[in-house]
Design a protein around this motif. Sequence first.
Motif, mmCIF file in Angstrom:
data_model
loop_
_atom_site.group_PDB
_atom_site.id
_atom_site.type_symbol
_atom_site.label_atom_id
_atom_site.label_comp_id
_atom_site.label_asym_id
_atom_site.label_seq_id
_atom_site.Cartn_x
_atom_site.Cartn_y
_atom_site.Cartn_z
ATOM 1 N N GLY A 37 0.810 -1.215 0.000
ATOM 2 C CA GLY A 37 0.000 0.000 0.000
ATOM 3 C C GLY A 37 0.844 1.266 0.000
ATOM 4 O O GLY A 37 0.313 2.371 -0.055
ATOM 5 N N GLY A 38 2.155 1.095 0.112
ATOM 6 C CA GLY A 38 3.064 2.234 0.084
ATOM 7 C C GLY A 38 3.228 2.940 1.413
ATOM 8 O O GLY A 38 3.675 4.081 1.458
ATOM 9 N N PHE A 39 2.887 2.266 2.499
ATOM 10 C CA PHE A 39 2.953 2.878 3.824
ATOM 11 C C PHE A 39 4.196 2.426 4.573
ATOM 12 O O PHE A 39 4.761 1.367 4.296
ATOM 13 N N PRO A 40 4.621 3.205 5.560
ATOM 14 C CA PRO A 40 5.808 2.827 6.332
ATOM 15 C C PRO A 40 5.494 1.807 7.426
ATOM 16 O O PRO A 40 4.354 1.686 7.870
ATOM 17 N N ILE A 41 6.507 1.079 7.789
ATOM 18 C CA ILE A 41 6.508 0.308 9.036
ATOM 19 C C ILE A 41 7.711 0.861 9.785
ATOM 20 O O ILE A 41 8.860 0.518 9.499
ATOM 21 N N GLU A 42 7.428 1.762 10.679
ATOM 22 C CA GLU A 42 8.443 2.630 11.264
ATOM 23 C C GLU A 42 9.610 1.864 11.888
ATOM 24 O O GLU A 42 10.768 2.246 11.688
ATOM 25 N N LEU A 43 9.346 0.809 12.600
ATOM 26 C CA LEU A 43 10.435 0.058 13.232
ATOM 27 C C LEU A 43 11.345 -0.577 12.185
ATOM 28 O O LEU A 43 12.570 -0.496 12.288
ATOM 29 N N LEU A 44 10.762 -1.183 11.172
ATOM 30 C CA LEU A 44 11.575 -1.768 10.101
ATOM 31 C C LEU A 44 12.341 -0.689 9.345
ATOM 32 O O LEU A 44 13.500 -0.886 8.969
ATOM 33 N N GLY A 84 16.519 -0.019 8.873
ATOM 34 C CA GLY A 84 17.120 0.006 7.549
ATOM 35 C C GLY A 84 16.573 -1.033 6.590
ATOM 36 O O GLY A 84 17.142 -1.244 5.514
ATOM 37 N N ALA A 85 15.488 -1.680 6.960
ATOM 38 C CA ALA A 85 14.883 -2.673 6.066
ATOM 39 C C ALA A 85 14.168 -1.927 4.941
ATOM 40 O O ALA A 85 13.452 -0.964 5.174
ATOM 41 N N GLY A 86 14.385 -2.368 3.750
ATOM 42 C CA GLY A 86 13.701 -1.754 2.614
ATOM 43 C C GLY A 86 12.239 -2.161 2.598
ATOM 44 O O GLY A 86 11.797 -2.969 3.408
ATOM 45 N N PRO A 87 11.484 -1.619 1.645
ATOM 46 C CA PRO A 87 10.053 -1.957 1.597
ATOM 47 C C PRO A 87 9.793 -3.410 1.190
ATOM 48 O O PRO A 87 8.775 -3.964 1.525
ATOM 49 N N TRP A 88 10.720 -4.039 0.490
ATOM 50 C CA TRP A 88 10.663 -5.439 0.053
ATOM 51 C C TRP A 88 9.565 -5.737 -0.944
ATOM 52 O O TRP A 88 9.570 -6.782 -1.574
ATOM 53 N N LEU A 89 8.599 -4.828 -1.085
ATOM 54 C CA LEU A 89 7.505 -5.023 -2.037
ATOM 55 C C LEU A 89 7.263 -3.727 -2.791
ATOM 56 O O LEU A 89 7.331 -2.649 -2.203
ATOM 57 N N ALA A 90 6.950 -3.865 -4.070
ATOM 58 C CA ALA A 90 6.567 -2.693 -4.865
ATOM 59 C C ALA A 90 5.140 -2.298 -4.499
ATOM 60 O O ALA A 90 4.342 -3.134 -4.052
#
Length: 182
Positions: free
Chosen positions: A113-120, A124-130
Amino acid sequence: MTERLPGYRPPARWLHWITAAAVLLMIPAGLIMTREGIPRPLQDALFLFHKNTGVVLVPVILARIAYRLTHRPPPLPVSVPGWQRRAAGLSHALLYVLLVVMPVSGFVRVRSGGFPIELLDRLGAGPWLAKSERLADIAQGIHAAGAFVLIAVLALHIAAAAQHALIRRDGVWSRMWPVGGS
């Protein structure tokens, strides 16, 4: 009277109760945060709590599954009827499946959905999904349906635990209580 039964080992007990506490806090947060008319600051705080508690819970769930796969649970008392044994086995299996499906579907919903997961994001974890609204919608449907199945199965699990603790007093409850027992 309470039968003296072998209890779960301390790691199983603590993993159970940590998971239970987090899930029992996340359910109302998830139900409230998605309602219309919730004040935006409260909604934002609940979303932050829900997403980031899910991130913290994933390693606990993985540890719990690994522990369960390597340590057999103590046997139920012989007084527990066969149908209850089967129901307990099925409900526990379903709970474990839901403990995986819920964070995965939540992650896919948020990231696609293009939203953040603040802890990840902080780690430094990337979004991993388009970004994909279609995938986000599918994941949201799975997450929402899973939430109601989880609530139903948890209600049965808690009712069964209460029945063992308060009515049957057969020692099943004390096997998982975090203090005492063997």
